[in-house]
Motif scaffolding. Structure first.
Motif, PDB file in Angstrom:
ATOM      1  N   ASP A   1      95.149  17.925 -23.110  1.00  0.00           N
ATOM      2  CA  ASP A   1      95.612  18.676 -21.941  1.00  0.00           C
ATOM      3  C   ASP A   1      97.125  18.867 -21.989  1.00  0.00           C
ATOM      4  OD1 ASP A   1      97.051  16.519 -20.199  1.00  0.00           O
ATOM      5  OD2 ASP A   1      95.147  15.599 -20.745  1.00  0.00           O
ATOM      6  N   ALA A   2      97.619  19.790 -21.178  1.00  0.00           N
ATOM      7  CA  ALA A   2      99.026  20.176 -21.223  1.00  0.00           C
ATOM      8  C   ALA A   2      99.959  19.001 -20.958  1.00  0.00           C
ATOM      9  CB  ALA A   2      99.298  21.300 -20.227  1.00  0.00           C
ATOM     10  N   GLY A   3      99.591  18.144 -20.008  1.00  0.00           N
ATOM     11  CA  GLY A   3     100.436  16.997 -19.704  1.00  0.00           C
ATOM     12  C   GLY A   3     100.562  16.047 -20.872  1.00  0.00           C
ATOM     13  N   THR A   4      99.467  15.826 -21.570  1.00  0.00           N
ATOM     14  CA  THR A   4      99.482  14.931 -22.727  1.00  0.00           C
ATOM     15  C   THR A   4     100.302  15.536 -23.856  1.00  0.00           C
ATOM     16  OG1 THR A   4      97.310  14.051 -22.138  1.00  0.00           O
ATOM     17  CG2 THR A   4      98.048  13.734 -24.404  1.00  0.00           C
ATOM     18  N   VAL A   5     100.139  16.838 -24.082  1.00  0.00           N
ATOM     19  CA  VAL A   5     100.926  17.511 -25.115  1.00  0.00           C
ATOM     20  C   VAL A   5     102.413  17.371 -24.808  1.00  0.00           C
ATOM     21  CG1 VAL A   5     101.487  19.747 -26.149  1.00  0.00           C
ATOM     22  CG2 VAL A   5      99.103  19.118 -25.773  1.00  0.00           C
TER      23      VAL A   5
ATOM     24  N   PRO B   1     105.166  19.791 -34.469  1.00  0.00           N
ATOM     25  CA  PRO B   1     103.978  19.583 -35.303  1.00  0.00           C
ATOM     26  C   PRO B   1     102.931  18.671 -34.664  1.00  0.00           C
ATOM     27  CG  PRO B   1     105.915  19.586 -36.683  1.00  0.00           C
ATOM     28  CD  PRO B   1     106.406  19.630 -35.265  1.00  0.00           C
ATOM     29  N   VAL B   2     103.355  17.530 -34.099  1.00  0.00           N
ATOM     30  CA  VAL B   2     102.360  16.636 -33.508  1.00  0.00           C
ATOM     31  C   VAL B   2     101.750  17.257 -32.258  1.00  0.00           C
ATOM     32  CG1 VAL B   2     103.867  15.219 -32.015  1.00  0.00           C
ATOM     33  CG2 VAL B   2     101.894  14.182 -33.126  1.00  0.00           C
ATOM     34  N   GLN B   3     102.534  18.045 -31.519  1.00  0.00           N
ATOM     35  CA  GLN B   3     101.998  18.747 -30.355  1.00  0.00           C
ATOM     36  C   GLN B   3     101.035  19.849 -30.767  1.00  0.00           C
ATOM     37  OE1 GLN B   3     105.639  19.965 -28.370  1.00  0.00           O
ATOM     38  NE2 GLN B   3     105.427  18.355 -26.824  1.00  0.00           N
ATOM     39  N   ILE B   4     101.321  20.530 -31.855  1.00  0.00           N
ATOM     40  CA  ILE B   4     100.394  21.554 -32.357  1.00  0.00           C
ATOM     41  C   ILE B   4      99.052  20.918 -32.681  1.00  0.00           C
ATOM     42  CG2 ILE B   4      99.912  23.098 -34.309  1.00  0.00           C
ATOM     43  CD1 ILE B   4     102.981  23.664 -34.362  1.00  0.00           C
ATOM     44  N   GLY B   5      99.071  19.800 -33.394  1.00  0.00           N
ATOM     45  CA  GLY B   5      97.825  19.122 -33.707  1.00  0.00           C
ATOM     46  C   GLY B   5      97.064  18.711 -32.469  1.00  0.00           C
ATOM     47  N   ALA B   6      97.772  18.146 -31.486  1.00  0.00           N
ATOM     48  CA  ALA B   6      97.124  17.723 -30.244  1.00  0.00           C
ATOM     49  C   ALA B   6      96.553  18.917 -29.490  1.00  0.00           C
ATOM     50  CB  ALA B   6      98.123  16.973 -29.370  1.00  0.00           C
ATOM     51  N   ALA B   7      97.304  20.019 -29.436  1.00  0.00           N
ATOM     52  CA  ALA B   7      96.818  21.213 -28.735  1.00  0.00           C
ATOM     53  C   ALA B   7      95.587  21.790 -29.429  1.00  0.00           C
ATOM     54  CB  ALA B   7      97.928  22.263 -28.667  1.00  0.00           C
ATOM     55  N   LEU B   8      95.583  21.801 -30.745  1.00  0.00           N
ATOM     56  CA  LEU B   8      94.416  22.268 -31.484  1.00  0.00           C
ATOM     57  C   LEU B   8      93.184  21.413 -31.160  1.00  0.00           C
ATOM     58  CD1 LEU B   8      95.992  22.923 -35.009  1.00  0.00           C
ATOM     59  CD2 LEU B   8      95.049  24.668 -33.494  1.00  0.00           C
ATOM     60  N   ALA B   9      93.418  20.116 -30.964  1.00  0.00           N
ATOM     61  CA  ALA B   9      92.306  19.195 -30.688  1.00  0.00           C
ATOM     62  C   ALA B   9      91.815  19.288 -29.249  1.00  0.00           C
ATOM     63  CB  ALA B   9      92.727  17.767 -30.999  1.00  0.00           C
ATOM     64  N   GLY B  10      92.567  19.974 -28.376  1.00  0.00           N
ATOM     65  CA  GLY B  10      92.137  20.128 -26.994  1.00  0.00           C
ATOM     66  C   GLY B  10      92.802  19.200 -26.010  1.00  0.00           C
TER      67      GLY B  10
END
Length: 354
Positions: free
Chosen positions: A218-222, A207-216
């Motif tokens: 980068d892959a490393g941060t996700v 869930p927290v990764q989905i939110g971060a990915a939606l916000a843009g």
């Protein structure tokens, strides 16, 4: 007198998630002119009947933490995770043969009772299982529909849904591991693997990764968010396993006999078996997994689990994982109030009575 409510208030956010879910489900109910109205009504009651809404909350703050603004699109996208959670709960109750969820009859029980009251032909229990299975499948389908219709830009939705799809596959794999582990070695390592795959990642990490990915982000941060989500999700499930044995059903909304009657291969029980002397180990073998286990037998199991130190050991595991999650959170490049909100959510996920 008007009271101002902070925009970070979890109760306010839960209300917004529930409103989004109610609006979506109302639209689905409007389609039910084909004889399936009872299914839609039962699902609406089930989905809106409470719950901690942790998954939408983690998704929302993953979005805010990486620059996403507050607004209805992220509320809808995050709320869609609750429909997927409903799918998982319905199927889990079927597999675990649990008749109570959130203090109310579980979905298969609702339909079995409907069959019995209606005097229909066939086996009420089989009807209940079959109908609930299909209800769970419908929630899984709806979760994708709601997510894709959230109103965010298509490119953002595609990034978020890549993580969503991975989460769906992991949950199903985790359910399989849970089923397989019941016939497996009963070790702590196996039980921890089930915790990570079945619950931990879909409760916090994804869930927290989905939110971060939606916000843009980068892959490393996700990817780095797993250092926060994985140990916290583990701690959440370890707490759940303790509540499944030692919790107050009036507070948890679930029986504290079901896990013991099922012989659920939890970390708690694996630790108890490892630490027990031969006499206590024999009593655990005789009692755990007995379908007719009564309260006296359950009390004996609880006494053994505490006496051999298994309950205390799980508490230590929970604290170590919660501390690791908070340390990882401190290293993440989060914006605005998200760091504080995620830390508060971590506390709510771990230090709870339901």
């Amino acid at each position: 007198m008007t009271l101002a409510v902070a925009p970070t208030d979890p109760a306010l956010l839960r209300g917004r998630f529930d409103a989004a879910l109610a609006a979506f489900l109302h639209g689905q109910l409007g389609r039910s002119d084909d004889g399936t109205g009872a299914v839609y009504a039962a699902l609406r009651r089930f989905v809106l009947a409470g719950g901690k809404r942790l998954r939408p909350l983690f998704c929302y703050w993953g979005w805010r933490g990486f620059g996403g603004p507050d607004g209805q699109p992220i509320v809808v996208a995050a709320a869609a995770l609750e429909l997927f959670h409903a799918f998982a709960l319905i199927h889990d109750d079927i597999l675990d043969r649990s008749d109570v969820r959130r203090g109310r009859p579980s979905m298969h029980r609702v339909f079995a009772d409907l069959h019995a009251r209606s005097g229909w032909r066939g086996d009420p229990e089989a009807y209940g299982r079959d109908a609930a299975l299909l209800c769970g499948d419908l929630c899984a389908a709806w979760s994708g529909e709601m997510f894709h219709g959230c109103g965010l830009a298509p490119a953002r939705v595609r990034r978020g849904f890549a993580v969503f799809a991975r989460m769906r596959a992991e949950v199903i794999a985790g359910e399989y591991l849970d089923v397989a582990s019941a016939a497996g070695d009963g070790s702590v390592a196996t039980a921890l693997a089930v915790v990570r795959m079945k619950t931990a990642r879909y409760t916090v990490t994804r869930p927290v990764q989905i939110g971060a990915a939606l916000a843009g982000a980068d892959a490393g941060t996700v990817t780095a968010l797993a250092a926060f989500g994985d140990p916290l999700g583990d701690a959440f499930q370890l707490r759940d396993d303790l509540l499944g044995v030692f919790g107050d059903p009036a507070v948890t909304g679930k029986s504290n006999l079901d896990d013991l009657r099922e012989g659920k291969p939890t970390v708690l029980m694996a630790l108890a078996r490892e630490a027990a002397d031969p006499v206590r180990a024999a009593r655990l073998r005789a009692l755990v997994g007995r379908p007719t286990l009564d309260e006296a037998g359950a009390a004996e199991i609880r006494g053994i689990v505490e006496a051999v130190g298994a309950r205390a050991a799980v508490e230590r595991m929970i604290r170590a994982r919660a501390d690791a999650a908070l340390a990882a959170l401190g290293r993440l490049p989060l914006a605005g109030p998200a760091r504080v909100a995620l830390a508060e959510l971590a506390g709510r996920a771990v230090d709870r009575t339901r």
